[in-house]
Write a protein that holds these residues in place. Structure first.
Motif, PDB file in Angstrom:
ATOM      1  N   UNK A 148      -3.002  11.304   7.382  1.00 14.93           N
ATOM      2  CA  UNK A 148      -2.675  10.656   6.179  1.00 14.93           C
ATOM      3  C   UNK A 148      -1.187   9.928   6.323  1.00 14.93           C
ATOM      4  N   UNK A 149      -0.759   8.953   5.483  1.00 15.19           N
ATOM      5  CA  UNK A 149       0.462   8.428   5.579  1.00 15.19           C
ATOM      6  C   UNK A 149       0.975   7.868   4.218  1.00 15.19           C
ATOM      7  N   UNK A 150       1.955   7.091   4.194  1.00 20.06           N
ATOM      8  CA  UNK A 150       2.453   6.456   2.924  1.00 20.06           C
ATOM      9  C   UNK A 150       2.473   5.176   3.023  1.00 20.06           C
ATOM     10  N   UNK A 151       1.610   4.548   2.374  1.00 21.55           N
ATOM     11  CA  UNK A 151       1.429   2.992   2.773  1.00 21.55           C
ATOM     12  C   UNK A 151       2.570   2.282   1.961  1.00 21.55           C
ATOM     13  N   UNK A 194       8.955  -3.647  -4.062  1.00 25.63           N
ATOM     14  CA  UNK A 194       8.008  -2.634  -2.918  1.00 25.63           C
ATOM     15  C   UNK A 194       7.633  -1.452  -3.841  1.00 25.63           C
ATOM     16  N   UNK A 195       6.365  -1.135  -3.621  1.00 22.17           N
ATOM     17  CA  UNK A 195       5.639  -0.139  -4.121  1.00 22.17           C
ATOM     18  C   UNK A 195       5.150   0.830  -3.017  1.00 22.17           C
ATOM     19  N   UNK A 196       5.053   2.118  -3.316  1.00 20.81           N
ATOM     20  CA  UNK A 196       4.383   3.074  -2.208  1.00 20.81           C
ATOM     21  C   UNK A 196       3.368   3.885  -2.773  1.00 20.81           C
ATOM     22  N   UNK A 197       2.651   4.201  -1.693  1.00 18.77           N
ATOM     23  CA  UNK A 197       1.086   4.912  -2.208  1.00 18.77           C
ATOM     24  C   UNK A 197       0.838   5.706  -0.924  1.00 18.77           C
ATOM     25  N   UNK A 198       0.466   6.981  -1.263  1.00 19.40           N
ATOM     26  CA  UNK A 198       0.229   7.765  -0.323  1.00 19.40           C
ATOM     27  C   UNK A 198      -1.394   7.575  -0.156  1.00 19.40           C
ATOM     28  N   UNK A 199      -1.953   7.485   1.207  1.00 14.71           N
ATOM     29  CA  UNK A 199      -3.024   7.155   1.544  1.00 14.71           C
ATOM     30  C   UNK A 199      -3.906   8.042   2.419  1.00 14.71           C
TER      31      UNK A 199
END
Length: 408
Positions: free
Chosen positions: A178-181, A205-210
């Motif tokens: 997994x990673x942080x998009x 800028x927004x962040x989303x764990x994916x």
């Protein structure tokens, strides 16, 4: 009670943003634009931070149940641009919130917007890394010029993004699956109608764990594609080489058609010769036995029809450094694919991009023909070699690679 408090806070944020928008609009009307020299570049040194309160923090999702783009972290980055108010304003990190736009904002009417796709990876050593972020900044600025939005200094935005990630660092999954998009976005927010360059803009800028873009089983057996010559993603002189939203919205109908056929993605073709351009939002690669009896890695050239992908560029560089097979950038047609397949010289087809990394292709539906691609049947497929090396860089197995930026 907590849920109600969050709703009240969210409503308050909306009111504050709307009032700010009205104040800026009034200021622009009263000031002489010619008397102010716009500040063309924002600076990380001017960054301010406003942390979310305990009631604004969200629970972290289960890393094993992550889907793509469903969850978002607690903070975001915003940078406004007003040409009549010294241009770029000071960057600000703030609690994640909704955005208020004037109903006439250019982004809503003329798709004056662009975005980027990046990831932060938590390495095997616990360090958080970005992968070649300077290339995302270069592409983002090229896209900005294409749609009449203000450019910026990429290194300053990278510093701001690193600070944002450091604040929300616990959202970076503790997993090498997994990673942080990271989604930087730049939109035109002028409160006026008219197809002209924007005098005001918002970069956020927004962040989303994916997790994985495709299901693990799909990656193992390979993805299936619809190749329909009736549909074209990009054309010469268009904006297929810019990462703008108008490239993606019109593809949804075709993607739905593929899904109805039981297929997972679209293989985009161009022209009378049915040239391969992209797989969904990925760059396309083909591995074959060439006329000299050698393995050769092929990919379409940067001729304006495809996006100059960061992963694409990286895979080409890695392959040329290995020097184990031929590497060529040239036009590839469906006629050639069918011929190579009939001669048992087609070995692999795969897509590559930030969201999906590298995805093998096992089947193509083309004008009533079902083409079975033996990508996953190869004893030592090139796609797997490249994927392993790429992930080793991104997750710090190769600890000090020049393409990795470690966030301190």
């Amino acid at each position: 009670m907590v849920h109600l408090r969050r709703k009240i806070l969210s409503f308050g944020n909306l009111i504050n943003q709307l009032q700010q928008s009205v104040r800026w609009s009034s200021s622009l009307k009263t000031k002489d634009k010619n008397s102010i020299q716009p500040q063309r570049f924002f600076k990380y040194a001017d960054l301010s931070v406003r942390l979310a309160g305990p009631e604004q923090l969200n629970p972290k999702p289960d890393v094993n149940k992550l889907s793509f783009g469903k969850y978002f972290t607690d903070h975001m980055l915003k940078i406004h641009y007003y040409e009549g108010m010294n241009g770029w304003q000071a960057p600000e990190i703030m609690p994640f919130e909704n955005i208020v736009l004037h109903p006439a904002a250019k982004v809503l009417h003329y798709a004056v917007e662009l975005f980027e796709g990046m990831k932060a990876y938590r390495g095997v050593d616990g360090k958080i890394r970005l992968f070649r972020p300077e290339l995302n900044m270069e592409r983002m600025n090229n896209s900005a010029i294409r749609v009449g939005l203000p450019p910026f200094r990429g290194e300053e935005l990278i510093k701001c993004i690193c600070r944002l990630i450091s604040i929300d660092q616990e959202w970076v999954p503790h997993s090498t699956a997994s990673s942080l998009y990271i989604r930087p976005t730049l939109i035109g927010i002028d409160p006026t109608l008219g197809v002209v360059a924007s005098d005001s803009a918002l970069l956020y800028v927004i962040l989303s764990p994916v997790g994985s873009y495709f299901k693990p089983t799909d990656v193992q057996v390979g993805v299936s594609l619809l190749a329909d010559p009736r549909y074209t993603r990009a054309w010469p002189g268009g904006c297929g080489n810019a990462k703008v939203g108008s490239n993606y919205g019109p593809t949804i109908q075709v993607q739905q058609e593929a899904t109805e056929k039981g297929l997972q993605q679209v293989l985009w073709l161009y022209g009378e010769n049915n040239e391969l351009t992209e797989i969904g939002a990925m760059n396309v690669f083909v591995v074959c036995i060439n006329d000299n009896g050698e393995r050769e890695l092929l990919t379409p050239p940067l001729n304006g029809l495809i996006l100059p992908g960061i992963v694409r560029k990286s895979l080409l560089t890695i392959s040329r450094q290995w020097n184990q097979f031929q590497v060529t950038e040239r036009i590839i047609t469906m006629k050639e694919i069918i011929q190579l397949l009939s001669e048992n010289r087609l070995l692999e087809i795969f897509g590559a991009g930030t969201a999906c990394a590298i995805s093998p292709v096992s089947y193509i539906d083309f004008q009533g023909q079902g083409l079975h691609i033996p990508t996953t049947e190869q004893p030592e497929p090139i796609y797997q070699m490249l994927k392993k090396y790429l992930l080793d860089i991104q997750y710090g197995v190769i600890p000090e690679h020049p393409w990795s930026l470690v966030i301190e």
